[in-house]
Design a protein around this motif. Structure first.
Motif, PDB file in Angstrom:
ATOM      1  N   ASP A   1       0.830  -1.210   0.000  1.00  0.00           N
ATOM      2  CA  ASP A   1       0.000   0.000   0.000  1.00  0.00           C
ATOM      3  C   ASP A   1       0.864   1.260   0.000  1.00  0.00           C
ATOM      4  OD1 ASP A   1       0.766  -0.698   2.612  1.00  0.00           O
ATOM      5  OD2 ASP A   1      -1.045   0.129   3.524  1.00  0.00           O
ATOM      6  N   GLU A   2       1.971   1.238   0.737  1.00  0.00           N
ATOM      7  CA  GLU A   2       2.894   2.379   0.734  1.00  0.00           C
ATOM      8  C   GLU A   2       3.585   2.515  -0.626  1.00  0.00           C
ATOM      9  OE1 GLU A   2       3.431   4.866   2.998  1.00  0.00           O
ATOM     10  OE2 GLU A   2       1.651   3.939   3.895  1.00  0.00           O
ATOM     11  N   LYS A   3       3.950   1.391  -1.210  1.00  0.00           N
ATOM     12  CA  LYS A   3       4.615   1.413  -2.517  1.00  0.00           C
ATOM     13  C   LYS A   3       3.675   1.963  -3.591  1.00  0.00           C
ATOM     14  CE  LYS A   3       7.462  -1.944  -3.429  1.00  0.00           C
ATOM     15  NZ  LYS A   3       8.133  -3.176  -3.871  1.00  0.00           N
ATOM     16  N   LEU A   4       2.404   1.591  -3.526  1.00  0.00           N
ATOM     17  CA  LEU A   4       1.431   2.091  -4.493  1.00  0.00           C
ATOM     18  C   LEU A   4       1.268   3.602  -4.364  1.00  0.00           C
ATOM     19  CD1 LEU A   4      -0.416   1.112  -6.749  1.00  0.00           C
ATOM     20  CD2 LEU A   4      -2.208   0.758  -5.049  1.00  0.00           C
ATOM     21  N   LYS A   5       1.209   4.096  -3.126  1.00  0.00           N
ATOM     22  CA  LYS A   5       1.147   5.544  -2.905  1.00  0.00           C
ATOM     23  C   LYS A   5       2.407   6.215  -3.436  1.00  0.00           C
ATOM     24  CE  LYS A   5       0.355   5.727   1.519  1.00  0.00           C
ATOM     25  NZ  LYS A   5       0.058   6.163   2.879  1.00  0.00           N
ATOM     26  N   LYS A   6       3.542   5.588  -3.184  1.00  0.00           N
ATOM     27  CA  LYS A   6       4.824   6.146  -3.633  1.00  0.00           C
ATOM     28  C   LYS A   6       4.861   6.247  -5.156  1.00  0.00           C
ATOM     29  CE  LYS A   6       9.598   5.666  -2.168  1.00  0.00           C
ATOM     30  NZ  LYS A   6       9.573   6.647  -1.103  1.00  0.00           N
ATOM     31  N   ILE A   7       4.356   5.230  -5.841  1.00  0.00           N
ATOM     32  CA  ILE A   7       4.304   5.254  -7.312  1.00  0.00           C
ATOM     33  C   ILE A   7       3.422   6.413  -7.783  1.00  0.00           C
ATOM     34  CG2 ILE A   7       3.325   4.020  -9.320  1.00  0.00           C
ATOM     35  CD1 ILE A   7       5.983   2.846  -8.694  1.00  0.00           C
ATOM     36  N   ALA A   8       2.245   6.561  -7.169  1.00  0.00           N
ATOM     37  CA  ALA A   8       1.312   7.617  -7.573  1.00  0.00           C
ATOM     38  C   ALA A   8       1.920   9.004  -7.368  1.00  0.00           C
ATOM     39  CB  ALA A   8       0.004   7.485  -6.798  1.00  0.00           C
TER      40      ALA A   8
ATOM     41  N   GLU B   1      -1.080  19.693  -2.964  1.00  0.00           N
ATOM     42  CA  GLU B   1       0.225  19.578  -2.293  1.00  0.00           C
ATOM     43  C   GLU B   1       0.039  19.422  -0.793  1.00  0.00           C
ATOM     44  OE1 GLU B   1       3.490  19.225  -2.967  1.00  0.00           O
ATOM     45  OE2 GLU B   1       2.831  18.942  -5.017  1.00  0.00           O
ATOM     46  N   LYS B   2      -0.862  20.218  -0.224  1.00  0.00           N
ATOM     47  CA  LYS B   2      -1.081  20.193   1.217  1.00  0.00           C
ATOM     48  C   LYS B   2      -1.680  18.856   1.661  1.00  0.00           C
ATOM     49  CE  LYS B   2      -3.377  22.835   4.821  1.00  0.00           C
ATOM     50  NZ  LYS B   2      -4.300  23.910   5.113  1.00  0.00           N
ATOM     51  N   ASN B   3      -2.558  18.310   0.841  1.00  0.00           N
ATOM     52  CA  ASN B   3      -3.310  17.108   1.228  1.00  0.00           C
ATOM     53  C   ASN B   3      -3.004  15.900   0.353  1.00  0.00           C
ATOM     54  OD1 ASN B   3      -5.007  18.384   3.294  1.00  0.00           O
ATOM     55  ND2 ASN B   3      -5.740  19.586   1.564  1.00  0.00           N
ATOM     56  N   LYS B   4      -1.888  15.927  -0.350  1.00  0.00           N
ATOM     57  CA  LYS B   4      -1.552  14.874  -1.317  1.00  0.00           C
ATOM     58  C   LYS B   4      -1.657  13.477  -0.713  1.00  0.00           C
ATOM     59  CE  LYS B   4       2.370  15.677  -3.107  1.00  0.00           C
ATOM     60  NZ  LYS B   4       3.610  15.917  -3.825  1.00  0.00           N
ATOM     61  N   GLU B   5      -1.101  13.294   0.448  1.00  0.00           N
ATOM     62  CA  GLU B   5      -1.103  11.985   1.108  1.00  0.00           C
ATOM     63  C   GLU B   5      -2.527  11.519   1.393  1.00  0.00           C
ATOM     64  OE1 GLU B   5       1.335   8.856   2.591  1.00  0.00           O
ATOM     65  OE2 GLU B   5       1.990  10.715   1.657  1.00  0.00           O
ATOM     66  N   HIS B   6      -3.383  12.429   1.879  1.00  0.00           N
ATOM     67  CA  HIS B   6      -4.772  12.083   2.184  1.00  0.00           C
ATOM     68  C   HIS B   6      -5.555  11.752   0.915  1.00  0.00           C
ATOM     69  CE1 HIS B   6      -4.192  13.113   6.340  1.00  0.00           C
ATOM     70  NE2 HIS B   6      -3.795  14.326   6.017  1.00  0.00           N
ATOM     71  N   ILE B   7      -5.312  12.514  -0.141  1.00  0.00           N
ATOM     72  CA  ILE B   7      -6.009  12.274  -1.411  1.00  0.00           C
ATOM     73  C   ILE B   7      -5.629  10.914  -1.969  1.00  0.00           C
ATOM     74  CG2 ILE B   7      -6.225  13.046  -3.814  1.00  0.00           C
ATOM     75  CD1 ILE B   7      -5.892  15.956  -2.650  1.00  0.00           C
ATOM     76  N   ILE B   8      -4.339  10.609  -1.967  1.00  0.00           N
ATOM     77  CA  ILE B   8      -3.874   9.313  -2.475  1.00  0.00           C
ATOM     78  C   ILE B   8      -4.439   8.178  -1.602  1.00  0.00           C
ATOM     79  CG2 ILE B   8      -1.839   7.865  -2.891  1.00  0.00           C
ATOM     80  CD1 ILE B   8      -2.211  10.155  -4.946  1.00  0.00           C
ATOM     81  N   ASN B   9      -4.460   8.368  -0.281  1.00  0.00           N
ATOM     82  CA  ASN B   9      -5.065   7.360   0.610  1.00  0.00           C
ATOM     83  C   ASN B   9      -6.533   7.142   0.265  1.00  0.00           C
ATOM     84  OD1 ASN B   9      -2.846   6.660   2.159  1.00  0.00           O
ATOM     85  ND2 ASN B   9      -3.219   8.261   3.661  1.00  0.00           N
ATOM     86  N   PHE B  10      -7.268   8.230   0.039  1.00  0.00           N
ATOM     87  CA  PHE B  10      -8.684   8.140  -0.302  1.00  0.00           C
ATOM     88  C   PHE B  10      -8.879   7.333  -1.584  1.00  0.00           C
ATOM     89  CE2 PHE B  10     -12.190   9.854  -2.857  1.00  0.00           C
ATOM     90  CZ  PHE B  10     -13.257   9.518  -2.043  1.00  0.00           C
ATOM     91  N   ILE B  11      -8.039   7.597  -2.574  1.00  0.00           N
ATOM     92  CA  ILE B  11      -8.146   6.901  -3.857  1.00  0.00           C
ATOM     93  C   ILE B  11      -7.948   5.411  -3.682  1.00  0.00           C
ATOM     94  CG2 ILE B  11      -7.039   6.615  -6.117  1.00  0.00           C
ATOM     95  CD1 ILE B  11      -6.517   9.696  -6.040  1.00  0.00           C
TER      96      ILE B  11
END
Length: 194
Positions: A81-88, A177-187
């Motif tokens: 799951d972390e790797k997928l976020k990292k790719i995105a 930029e501010k919420n990138k991590e949250h947006i990617i998690n939501f996706i």
């Protein structure tokens, strides 16, 4: 001898990229490139038939940079799951960096989208395969739900790619930029097993 040839060609591509970025592709001639590179027109024409060939080489170079960055992200020693976020995130940040770095060439990238897409075809396939491998790993480790891996990897790839233009054109920049991590998690929350 081939090493010198390779260095000369790389230098011509980089000089061309800088000129295109500063003045736009339409405003640069083969003579401008020859002058800026301090190489004769004959040397320039040894490597490239015309300005379109040079533009293709510039696009290919930039796309290869994207491939290298994605390969680094894929190689991370982390959970699927972390790797997928990292790719995105790597995908979006690298594409934005490439376009931003190329200044006036940015408009040419959008105008010549078919050329850019042609150059990206192999990289897209590679990225889809990376995503598929991550999904398989996540399913195997019971981090992700069971799914059609081929279809899901294509959908996730296009989902990420669909964010490129608004991200590049800075429609998403501050909030994203501010919420990138949250947006990617939501996706990606829909594929995780809770």
């Amino acid at each position: 001898m081939s090493n010198k040839v390779s260095k000369t060609k790389k230098m011509l591509i980089e000089v061309s990229r800088e000129l295109f970025a500063k003045h736009g592709k339409r405003n640069i001639t083969m003579n401008d490139i020859a002058e800026a590179s301090r190489k004769g027109r004959r040397t320039l024409y040894t490597y490239f038939s015309n300005k379109e060939d040079i533009f293709k080489a510039v696009v290919d170079k930039e796309i290869n940079y994207l491939s290298e960055e994605l390969t680094k992200a894929f190689a991370c020693d982390c959970e699927p799951d972390e790797k997928l976020k990292k790719i995105a995130i790597t995908h979006l940040d690298t594409v934005k960096q490439i376009v931003d770095r190329n200044g006036s060439l940015r408009a040419d990238f959008f105008r010549d989208i078919y050329e850019v897409e042609r150059a990206r075809r192999k990289i897209n396939e590679k990225e889809i395969q990376m995503i598929r491998n991550i999904l398989q790993e996540g399913v195997d480790q019971k981090i992700f739900r069971r799914m059609d891996l081929d279809l899901s990897s294509v959908i996730i790839f296009h989902l990420i790619k669909g964010l490129e233009v608004p991200y590049i054109r800075q429609k998403l920049t501050k909030a994203f930029e501010k919420n990138k991590e949250h947006i990617i998690n939501f996706i990606f929350d829909g594929i995780r097993i809770d």
